[in-house]
Design an enzyme around this catalytic site. Structure first.
Site, short mmCIF file in Angstrom:
data_model
loop_
_atom_site.label_atom_id
_atom_site.label_comp_id
_atom_site.label_asym_id
_atom_site.label_seq_id
_atom_site.Cartn_x
_atom_site.Cartn_y
_atom_site.Cartn_z
N ARG A 63 3.02 -1.04 -3.16
CA ARG A 63 4.22 -0.37 -3.63
C ARG A 63 5.32 -0.57 -2.62
O ARG A 63 5.05 -0.77 -1.44
CB ARG A 63 3.97 1.13 -3.78
CG ARG A 63 2.90 1.47 -4.77
CD ARG A 63 2.92 2.96 -5.02
NE ARG A 63 2.25 3.26 -6.27
CZ ARG A 63 0.98 3.68 -6.33
NH1 ARG A 63 0.29 3.87 -5.23
NH2 ARG A 63 0.43 3.92 -7.49
N THR A 64 6.55 -0.49 -3.10
CA THR A 64 7.66 -0.49 -2.14
C THR A 64 7.70 0.89 -1.50
O THR A 64 8.13 1.84 -2.12
CB THR A 64 8.99 -0.78 -2.85
OG1 THR A 64 8.82 -1.92 -3.67
CG2 THR A 64 10.08 -1.02 -1.86
N GLN A 65 7.19 0.98 -0.28
CA GLN A 65 7.25 2.27 0.39
C GLN A 65 8.45 2.34 1.31
O GLN A 65 8.84 3.40 1.75
CB GLN A 65 5.96 2.52 1.15
CG GLN A 65 4.77 2.40 0.23
CD GLN A 65 3.52 2.98 0.81
OE1 GLN A 65 3.56 3.67 1.82
NE2 GLN A 65 2.42 2.72 0.17
#
Lengths: 286, 270
Positions: A63-65
């Site tokens: 995920r784009t964290q």
């Protein structure tokens, strides 16, 4: 000689010995990969074990964290017979001015422009979605094209849906266009927050540019006035936002269609007293 | 039992270059009671004849609202039509959810056509046995489409489908040039007049027909029974005595002869 047991958990990376690996391992039951607590305080580098449990220790979901290559503010104002939006052309890598001519304003169709701040790879993905819609409209060949408001609503759905998947698209969007004889201007945040207004700004621009807009904007201003206002706002953003450069693009949507300008830069003046001596009135600064 | 050896499934061509199953499906449309659609510059009107399976039963509905800006009238297998209608309602809702705007009529009609086409190219499927007249009003104006079981779709200014529809079509062909300038009431009267040409037994009443209307500022509305009564009365008043005009047309119409048998062909017919 036996090879030393080593973790090959892709979550932790190879070579990380946890407490369970300190024990001898029988050949009958080879060690299962599992997320482990590192022996010394490295909690921030741990993958939450419960997040991996249901996947049998495979690749963790990506995920784009945190965004990597980012754009800063996008500003937009309506005026008498259209909308103007503007942004700089910087793609920052953290604080590094890594890519200096990234077009962050894109044409969606004959009446709509979208501008984005935040993770630029996510914006590229958004553009593949929108290009697909536009291509579909073209292929259908029935004269129906998506209006700016429809694209704006579509983007709120996409952004909110991704947030619900706990995998947000890390962008703030400005969508503008010309529809039913009226200018349209709206903004969508990374978790699906959205509103339309006569002037909008994302990110830092919300603090730096919108006060100027509130003071000087009125819906029936001329194009020249709107351009001037936007230039002044861009200049202020450039003065105060370190993740910006003096290279801008401006896009216009009117009844005639949409255009995106060539990159341009603005006159700046760094000789103001407070620029020369920034700590003068800032107690505690160094 | 079989008419020939090439009509057992929908993927087999006859040596004459025809696919009989599809033609049978199109025949099913002609067995359903007639539906008429026509439009002026702002509105589309649908009108249908309803059938009652028996004296004791109610008339079967065959006009359905899809969304505020769209509705369908059907001839043929109403069960197939209702399943398509449910699909259309779903698509309209999804479109409203994603774009917060009404679904363009052309797009939905195209999707229905694509759905129908798939059924003509799979050996384990059958074509839909229903013809749909779709009336819609969107930003491109009022629209009238006909969806055929073959997967074809056509846009019309005025169209009639179903049993004895040739008679109604003849009326529409004679008058369609006047439709653009009509008021809505006149348009409804034209629809009723066209429909009355296709009536098989008895006469047109507010009980055995349905009229539906949609326009740029008129959400789709179905007129039946009491709501329709004034329109039928107005149409009767105007046309009293001047009715026989199209009778000659009807007699030469090939379908008209077959329509009588069709009436008791199968209980599923409408």
């Amino acid at each position: 000689m036996l090879a030393r047991p080593t973790s090959h958990s892709s979550a932790l990376g190879p070579g990380c010995a946890g407490p369970s690996l300190a024990n001898p391992v029988s050949f009958d039951a080879p060690p299962k990969h599992q997320a482990q607590q590192p022996t010394s305080g490295a909690a921030p580098f741990m993958v939450e074990p419960s997040a991996l449990a249901h996947q049998g220790g495979g690749e963790p979901t990506k995920r784009t964290q945190v965004p990597y290559v980012t754009g800063t503010s996008v500003l937009g104002v309506t005026y008498k017979d259209g909308v103007l939006i503007a942004s700089d052309t910087l793609g920052s890598y953290g604080s590094t001015k890594r890519y200096k001519s990234v077009a962050r304003l894109k044409k969606v169709n004959a009446s709509t422009i979208i501008g984005a701040g935040g993770e630029l790879s996510d914006f590229q993905y958004i553009m593949t979605l929108l290009d697909e819609l536009t291509t579909d409209d073209y292929c259908m060949d029935d004269g129906v094209v998506l209006s700016p408001r429809e694209i704006y609503n579509y983007m709120t759905r996409v952004m909110y849906n991704r947030r619900n998947k706990m995998d947000p698209l890390w962008n703030s969007l400005v969508i503008c266009g010309f529809q039913d004889g009226k200018p349209f201007l709206g903004t969508v945040g990374m978790i699906g927050t959205h509103y339309t207004d006569e002037h909008v700004a994302t990110g830092f621009g919300n603090m730096l540019a919108r006060p100027l807009f509130r003071e000087r904007h009125h819906p029936d201003m001329s194009e020249a006035e709107a351009t001037k206002l936007l230039h002044d706002a861009l200049r202020v953003c450039y003065y105060r936002d370190k993740n910006s450069i003096n290279k801008f693009q401006m896009a216009k949507a009117t009844a005639e269609g949409v255009t995106i300008s060539e990159p341009f830069s603005l006159e700046t003046n760094w000789e103001y007293k407070h620029f020369r001596d920034p700590t003068l009135n800032a107690v505690g600064a160094w | 039992m079989f008419r020939n050896q090439y009509d057992t499934d929908v993927v087999t061509w006859s040596p004459q270059g025809r696919i009989h199953q599809i033609e049978y499906a199109m025949e099913a449309v002609k067995q359903g009671s007639a539906s008429v659609g026509l439009k002026n510059k702002t509105h589309v009107v649908l009108a249908t004849l309803k059938r009652a399976p028996s004296e004791l039963s109610a008339y079967q509905r065959k006009v359905f609202k899809v969304d505020d800006h769209m509705g369908v009238a059907m001839s043929g297998l109403t069960s197939d039509g209702r399943s398509l209608c449910r699909y259309m309602r779903n698509e309209c809702l999804n479109h409203r959810y994603v774009y917060e705007s009404p679904m363009p009529t052309t797009r939905l009609v195209r999707q229905i056509a694509d759905k129908a086409q798939v059924n003509t190219q799979r050996s384990w499927k059958r074509p839909y046995g229903v013809g749909l007249l779709t009336a819609g009003s969107d930003k491109t104006g009022p629209k009238l489409f006909y969806n055929c079981p073959s997967g074809n779709f056509y846009e019309y200014r005025a169209m009639a489908i179903g049993a004895r529809s040739q008679a109604a079509k003849t009326y529409l062909e004679r008058h369609f040039e006047a439709f653009d300038g009509c008021t809505v009431d006149e348009l409804i009267r034209h629809a009723l007049r066209a429909l009355s040409a296709s009536v098989t037994d008895g006469e047109l009443t507010a009980a055995n027909c349905t009229v539906a209307l949609v326009g740029s500022d008129t959400p789709f509305v179905i007129l039946e029974d009491d709501d329709l009564e004034p329109h039928v009365a107005a149409f009767k008043d105007q046309d009293d005595g001047a009715d026989g005009g199209d009778a000659g047309e009807m007699a030469v119409d090939g379908q008209a002869a077959g329509a009588g048998e069709a009436d008791d062909a199968a209980p599923m017919d409408t």
